[in-house]
Enzyme design. Structure first.
Site, PDB file in Angstrom:
ATOM      1  N   ASP A   8      -2.872  27.582 -30.406  1.00 47.20           N
ATOM      2  CA  ASP A   8      -3.176  28.220 -29.141  1.00 47.20           C
ATOM      3  C   ASP A   8      -2.478  27.466 -28.004  1.00 47.20           C
ATOM      4  OD1 ASP A   8      -4.935  30.120 -27.599  1.00 47.20           O
ATOM      5  OD2 ASP A   8      -5.713  28.227 -26.809  1.00 47.20           O
ATOM      6  N   GLU A  21       1.655  30.139 -30.234  1.00 50.51           N
ATOM      7  CA  GLU A  21       1.499  31.011 -29.076  1.00 50.51           C
ATOM      8  C   GLU A  21       2.359  30.349 -28.003  1.00 50.51           C
ATOM      9  OE1 GLU A  21      -2.048  33.109 -26.518  1.00 50.51           O
ATOM     10  OE2 GLU A  21      -2.190  30.946 -26.853  1.00 50.51           O
TER      11      GLU A  21
END
Length: 589
Positions: free
Chosen positions: A311, A346
């Site tokens: 993330d 990401e």
């Protein structure tokens, strides 16, 4: 020297924790406090006997000068950053941030894990080009009619035969589990009667959340084994960019009270907020990288997972700015347990130069939001054939000759796929932020009615759009990703930021799913499998044709009203891919 955390060996249990600037540190076992001995930046204690299952925590003495980055408060019970198991979930409480307020009754205690079995190292059960299926573990099975009530909302539910049969039906190559490590709600949620439903607010990087994985490491390991037996890999979505200790108004739970230098600070001492969550872990700090690597190794060695999605991954390479040759990337590549795992970035955060799509190291896959946006825009009517073809062909304008794109149309963050064709704007009032949160621009369209419609023409148009969008995804070059429930039309009633909705808004409605759409996805998966050779091969420009059979010209590619084209692979036996925007058609024949 024992490793960090709690380990059992030689007839004793050994504890080691990092706290360079503490002046004293205690191990808390039940009501007992045991003074620990300094060893450089670490503190050590050994207790006779095998204490497997024993609850423990730490207390640290030192200066309380938050403005100088010193948050020592011996009233705070602190969670071991290397905890493997916790006795309960984290809960918000004002005392977590009050100096001198004792938190022994609030903060979870770690449990001594004891020796853990090592899963034999094996190649990942996933190949780039396969379908990744993103799962919110709790919401996925809370309403599943075949999963026993006691397993609903847990990792163990993913091993249920009915779940595995569904994954196989739609051709899933790997499940990607949204965060399952222990997290805490954001401070503003409890007063609103809301709870974090996504898990992107971790405190303990290795400890599985007791609510999602009550069976701990064994539950995850057994679930991974069951999915592997069905030919399905497991990827963990992990958060190493910030922790739930948040900004200066946040609580003292773990790292903040032990080693606040784990967080990145500006020259004036302020916390850097490249994560948008109040704090950011400092990957220029070797101790932060060591904790990250140890967490990754733990899940690979003791649970057998196939890979990781990171993330806000640019944070991994900050210190001070993003660099593709940052130390953490080289350390992962050199690690024998990690260098063959699936690694997915990401590729954006909110810090300076935070958008890094296409700039991660070779071998890393990257979420490609350009695919999402351009494909949505094409079927909405405001992108060109050239833009669509570029995304279908693997986004070589971004990734060059090696396709590392993870193509997706919808993810946990944003509209569901069905809501993309039913809502022109976000409807996030239930989040308690006056509909200000969430993305404003979603490249969505509603066919003239916002939300549900009983008009047959509108429902038919939306259904055709969904089929065209899904066909585009499954025909594309690169790895593809589908969020759980999008295969049968799940809706969040227009909420595009449902992180705080742990309720039927995010719980998948298995009984109400569109089975015809699900069958359509299964047929798309079968067609993709039949053309597996093209999943990671860029089409050659000369193989694209106009409807009249002539090669595409620059004007054809760039025409705003361009409607149709076709693509024929070198192996003509594979068929020809036809695209017709106004007919809402994309498919092989």
């Amino acid at each position: 020297m024992p490793p960090h955390g709690a380990t059992v060996s030689g007839g004793a249990t050994h504890f080691r924790v990092r706290s360079p600037r503490a002046t004293a540190l205690w191990l808390c076992l039940g009501d007992a406090r045991i003074a620990m001995q300094r060893d450089g930046d670490d503190w050590l204690a050994s207790v006779a006997g095998d204490l497997t299952g024993q609850a423990y925590g730490y207390r640290a003495e030192g200066q309380w000068r938050p403005e100088a980055g010193l948050w020592f408060d011996p009233a705070k019970l602190l969670v071991d950053p290397y905890a493997i198991t916790l006795d309960r979930r984290f809960v918000q409480h004002p005392d977590l941030a009050r100096f001198g307020a004792d938190t022994a009754d609030i903060v979870p205690r770690a449990l001594v894990a004891g020796p853990l079995p090592v899963v034999p190292h094996a190649p990942p059960r996933f190949t780039p080009g396969d379908l990744i299926y993103e799962i919110n573990v709790r919401g996925f099975s809370m309403l599943h009619p075949d999963v026993p009530a006691h397993q609903r909302g847990t990792v163990a539910a993913l091993a249920h035969p009915a779940v595995i049969a569904h994954l196989q039906k739609i051709g899933v190559g790997a499940v990607e589990l949204m965060p399952i490590t222990a997290w805490i709600d954001e401070r503003h949620l409890p007063p609103l009667g809301l709870r974090n439903a996504w898990g992107y607010n971790p405190v303990a990087m290795m400890a599985l959340d007791p609510g999602l994985c009550p069976g701990g490491v064994a539950e995850l390991r057994n679930t991974v084994a069951a999915l592997h037996a069905a030919g399905i890999g497991v990827i963990l979505d992990l958060v190493f960019n910030h922790t739930g200790e948040s900004d200066v108004h946040g609580g003292v739970l773990s790292l903040r009270g032990l080693d606040n230098e784990a967080y990145a600070h500006a020259p004036d001492g302020r916390l850097i907020n490249d994560s948008g969550c109040g704090n950011t872990l400092d990957f220029a700090n070797p101790a932060v990288r060591a904790l990250t690597l140890d967490a990754l190794r733990h899940f690979a060695r003791h649970c057998g997972v196939d890979g990781f999605r990171f993330d806000l991954a640019p944070v991994l390479a900050r210190g001070p700015g993003f660099a593709a040759d940052a130390p953490i990337f080289a350390e992962i590549a050199a690690d024998p347990w990690l260098n063959d795992r699936v690694l997915i970035a990401e590729p954006w955060d909110i810090g300076p130069g935070g958008y890094q799509l296409g700039r991660f190291p070779p071998g890393w896959l990257e979420w490609n939001d350009r695919f999402r946006d351009d494909v949505r825009r094409f079927w909405r009517g405001d992108a060109t054939l050239g833009q669509l073809a570029t995304r279908l062909a693997g986004s070589s304008d971004i990734f060059g000759p090696t396709c590392r794109s993870v193509n997706f149309l919808a993810a946990h963050d944003g509209f569901t796929l069905a809501d993309t064709v039913a809502y022109a704007g976000r409807h996030n009032h239930a989040n308690g932020e006056d509909n200000r949160d969430g993305h404003h621009e979603n490249w969505s369209w509603n066919h003239g009615v916002e939300g549900p419609s009983a008009d047959p023409a509108i429902t038919a148009a939306r259904a055709a759009d969904l089929r065209a969008l899904l066909a585009t995804l499954f025909a594309s070059t690169g790895t593809i990703m589908l969020t759980a429930g999008d295969e049968f039309g799940r809706s969040q009633r227009g909420n595009n930021n449902a992180y705080a909705q742990d309720n039927d808004l995010t719980w998948i409605d298995w009984a109400g799913g569109d089975r015809a759409l699900e069958d359509h996805v299964a047929s798309l998966a079968a067609a993709r499998a039949a053309r597996r050779a093209y999943a990671n091969r860029f089409p050659e420009p000369g193989q694209w044709r106009r409807p009249d059979g002539a090669p595409m010209t620059v004007a054809d590619w760039e025409a705003a009203d361009g409607d149709a084209l076709s693509y024929t692979p070198e192996d003509a036996a594979a068929g020809t891919l036809h695209i017709a925007r106004h007919q809402r058609h994309l498919g092989w024949r």
